[in-house]
Write a protein that holds these residues in place. Structure first.
Motif, PDB file in Angstrom:
ATOM      1  N   ASP A   1      47.263  21.679 -11.449  1.00  0.00           N
ATOM      2  CA  ASP A   1      47.684  22.547  -9.950  1.00  0.00           C
ATOM      3  C   ASP A   1      46.955  24.102 -10.135  1.00  0.00           C
ATOM      4  OD1 ASP A   1      48.939  23.960  -7.811  1.00  0.00           O
ATOM      5  OD2 ASP A   1      50.294  22.490  -7.986  1.00  0.00           O
ATOM      6  N   PRO A   2      46.256  24.488  -9.122  1.00  0.00           N
ATOM      7  CA  PRO A   2      45.942  25.776  -9.268  1.00  0.00           C
ATOM      8  C   PRO A   2      46.862  26.982  -9.231  1.00  0.00           C
ATOM      9  CG  PRO A   2      45.519  24.954  -7.042  1.00  0.00           C
ATOM     10  CD  PRO A   2      45.792  23.853  -8.033  1.00  0.00           C
ATOM     11  N   LYS A   3      48.278  26.672  -8.818  1.00  0.00           N
ATOM     12  CA  LYS A   3      49.057  27.458  -8.623  1.00  0.00           C
ATOM     13  C   LYS A   3      49.958  27.529 -10.011  1.00  0.00           C
ATOM     14  CE  LYS A   3      50.626  26.295  -4.012  1.00  0.00           C
ATOM     15  NZ  LYS A   3      51.501  25.921  -2.992  1.00  0.00           N
ATOM     16  N   LEU A   4      49.547  26.713 -11.154  1.00  0.00           N
ATOM     17  CA  LEU A   4      50.086  26.757 -12.434  1.00  0.00           C
ATOM     18  C   LEU A   4      49.799  28.390 -12.940  1.00  0.00           C
ATOM     19  CD1 LEU A   4      51.550  25.181 -14.543  1.00  0.00           C
ATOM     20  CD2 LEU A   4      49.305  24.520 -15.424  1.00  0.00           C
ATOM     21  N   GLY A   5      48.953  28.706 -12.957  1.00  0.00           N
ATOM     22  CA  GLY A   5      48.609  30.254 -13.611  1.00  0.00           C
ATOM     23  C   GLY A   5      49.533  31.107 -12.916  1.00  0.00           C
ATOM     24  N   LYS A   6      49.535  31.115 -11.629  1.00  0.00           N
ATOM     25  CA  LYS A   6      50.655  32.083 -11.043  1.00  0.00           C
ATOM     26  C   LYS A   6      51.842  31.958 -11.376  1.00  0.00           C
ATOM     27  CE  LYS A   6      52.059  33.708  -6.344  1.00  0.00           C
ATOM     28  NZ  LYS A   6      53.411  33.558  -6.999  1.00  0.00           N
ATOM     29  N   MET A   7      52.290  30.640 -11.485  1.00  0.00           N
ATOM     30  CA  MET A   7      53.503  30.305 -12.058  1.00  0.00           C
ATOM     31  C   MET A   7      53.914  31.038 -13.473  1.00  0.00           C
ATOM     32  SD  MET A   7      54.243  26.228 -11.613  1.00  0.00           S
ATOM     33  CE  MET A   7      53.599  25.301  -9.931  1.00  0.00           C
ATOM     34  N   MET A   8      53.115  30.826 -14.083  1.00  0.00           N
ATOM     35  CA  MET A   8      53.138  31.190 -15.640  1.00  0.00           C
ATOM     36  C   MET A   8      53.182  32.903 -15.550  1.00  0.00           C
ATOM     37  SD  MET A   8      51.072  28.934 -18.082  1.00  0.00           S
ATOM     38  CE  MET A   8      49.474  28.808 -17.150  1.00  0.00           C
TER      39      MET A   8
END
Length: 436
Positions: free
Chosen positions: A45-52
């Motif tokens: 998911d491209p949002k994974l980096g933002k989550m972290m």
């Protein structure tokens, strides 16, 4: 049970297994395991980096506070701020088992301010072991007093457990630590009382020896480090003491965020005590060695918590827990968590309990109107006997320094240590910090 809930519980189980079996360090597991599970659940998911990154940003204030608190107290210990008090304690205790026991507790309380258990054990045992042995005191008394006092002082925000709570629940120290300061005082008085009782028992068994050379004997038993002596700044004692008292007052009054207070304090401490750039850099590097392992783990926890929140795993897990708890028990989540924390932090590591179990309990408790701050305070109640856990590496150092058996040590110290948690629990309930 939903797929996200299953993934969340499985992720925590794998995380706890890996760190308890020593197959991964806590820092590595906090970063790698959630990424693997996030990819398994939602793909790349491209949002994974933002989550972290969101998780890391949320724990940043805690990481900064811990880093500079360790640096500040490290500099003050290097400069010899606590040396006069330590010297006074050693001169006063002499040959009386009661004074020796109480002096040991006071010394452990002072040294524990730097937040590092290993340092507390090494400094206190190096200073007091010769006196304890010379008087023939029960060899279990010294390590027990030191461990219990360190357990009390260990809930300072830079000590470890509280830092983990703040990081995992995204809270400020004023929400969790400041309300527990009176509880720390109660815990300290309890340890002093236990030390007094043990001292009385030893006095009745051994009597009081006249040791006119007690201080000299202790001094001779501890090798003087010429390099450490060069760092002492006795002429700056009153300035350092005033700066530390002012810092503590500002901390309690919440004049500024804790991280900012310790950043300013560290800068002033370095400028006042070490004028050359070379000396300042050397102190930062030396004391930074104690700070880096704790701070890096806090930031790693940001990734763990960011993924738990961003993927909604923690939401799904909390719904599962809520469904399993009778509605009549829901409003008692705070006191339940406090009681669970006693065996929880003994049989699990702090990392496993505070990063794995606590966020899920807190999310479930929120349904019943129980705040994250109350849950954070409740989760710290069990710290009274956490350091007796066989999962705490620094305790083996304490046992080794005193040449006692771990099992004998646990049996001797366990009940008084549990009493610390029970006193904390009683105080928290009476004052409304935790609701029954």
């Amino acid at each position: 049970m939903s797929t996200l809930a299953i993934a969340g519980f499985l992720m925590i189980t794998v995380f706890m297994y890996l760190i308890m079996s020593k197959r991964m360090s806590a820092m590595t597991a906090l970063m790698i395991i959630p990424v693997i599970f996030a990819v398994a659940v939602s793909g790349f998911d491209p949002k994974l980096g933002k989550m972290m990154w969101d998780g890391v940003k949320q724990v940043a204030p805690t990481g900064i506070m811990i880093c500079f608190a360790i640096l500040y107290f490290g500099v003050m210990i290097d400069a010899g701020l606590f040396d006069p008090l330590i010297d006074k304690i050693l001169k006063t205790v002499k040959g009386d088992p009661v004074k020796v026991s109480i002096g040991t507790a006071l010394l452990a309380m002072i040294v524990s301010l730097d937040g590092d258990g290993s340092t507390t054990y090494m400094v206190t045992c190096s200073a007091m072991l010769a006196v304890h042995r010379r008087l023939g005191l029960n060899p279990l008394i010294l390590p027990s007093i030191v461990l219990m006092m360190n357990s009390v002082m260990n809930i300072i925000p830079w000590g470890g457990p509280t830092g983990r709570v703040l990081a995992s629940l995204k809270l400020e120290a004023g929400d969790v630590f400041v309300p527990l300061i009176p509880a720390m005082a109660i815990g300290s008085l309890w340890v002093l009382f236990v030390a007094y009782r043990w001292g009385l028992k030893e006095r009745s068994r051994l009597g009081t020896l006249v040791l006119n050379d007690a201080h000299a004997e202790v001094s001779a038993s501890v090798a003087v480090d010429p390099e450490a002596e060069k760092l002492k700044r006795p002429k700056m004692f009153w300035i350092n003491l005033g700066m530390t008292v002012l810092l503590m007052v500002c901390l309690v009054k919440e004049v500024l965020p804790l991280g900012i207070l310790f950043m300013i304090g560290t800068g002033l401490a370095l400028l006042v005590n070490y004028h050359s750039l070379k000396e300042q850099n050397e102190r930062i590097i030396a004391n930074g060695a104690n700070a880096i392992p704790v701070v890096s783990m806090v930031f790693a926890a940001g990734i763990f918590m960011g993924i738990m929140s961003g993927t909604k795993m923690v939401d799904a897990m909390s719904q599962t827990i809520i469904a399993a708890i009778p509605p009549s028990m829901g409003p008692h989540f705070g006191s339940i968590t406090a009681l669970i924390s006693l065996p929880g932090t003994f049989f699990l590591t702090n990392d496993a309990f505070y990063f794995g179990v606590l966020p899920v309990l807190t999310k479930a408790a929120s349904v019943y109107g129980i705040s994250a701050a109350e849950m954070g305070r409740a989760a710290l109640i069990g710290q009274g006997c956490h350091l007796l856990s066989p999962l705490v590496p620094s305790t083996y150092l304490l046992v080794g320094l005193n040449k006692v058996e771990f099992g004998d040590f646990q049996k001797f110290c366990l009940l008084p240590a549990i009493a610390i948690s029970l006193l904390w629990f009683g105080y928290a309930v009476v004052t409304g910090l935790i609701h029954l």
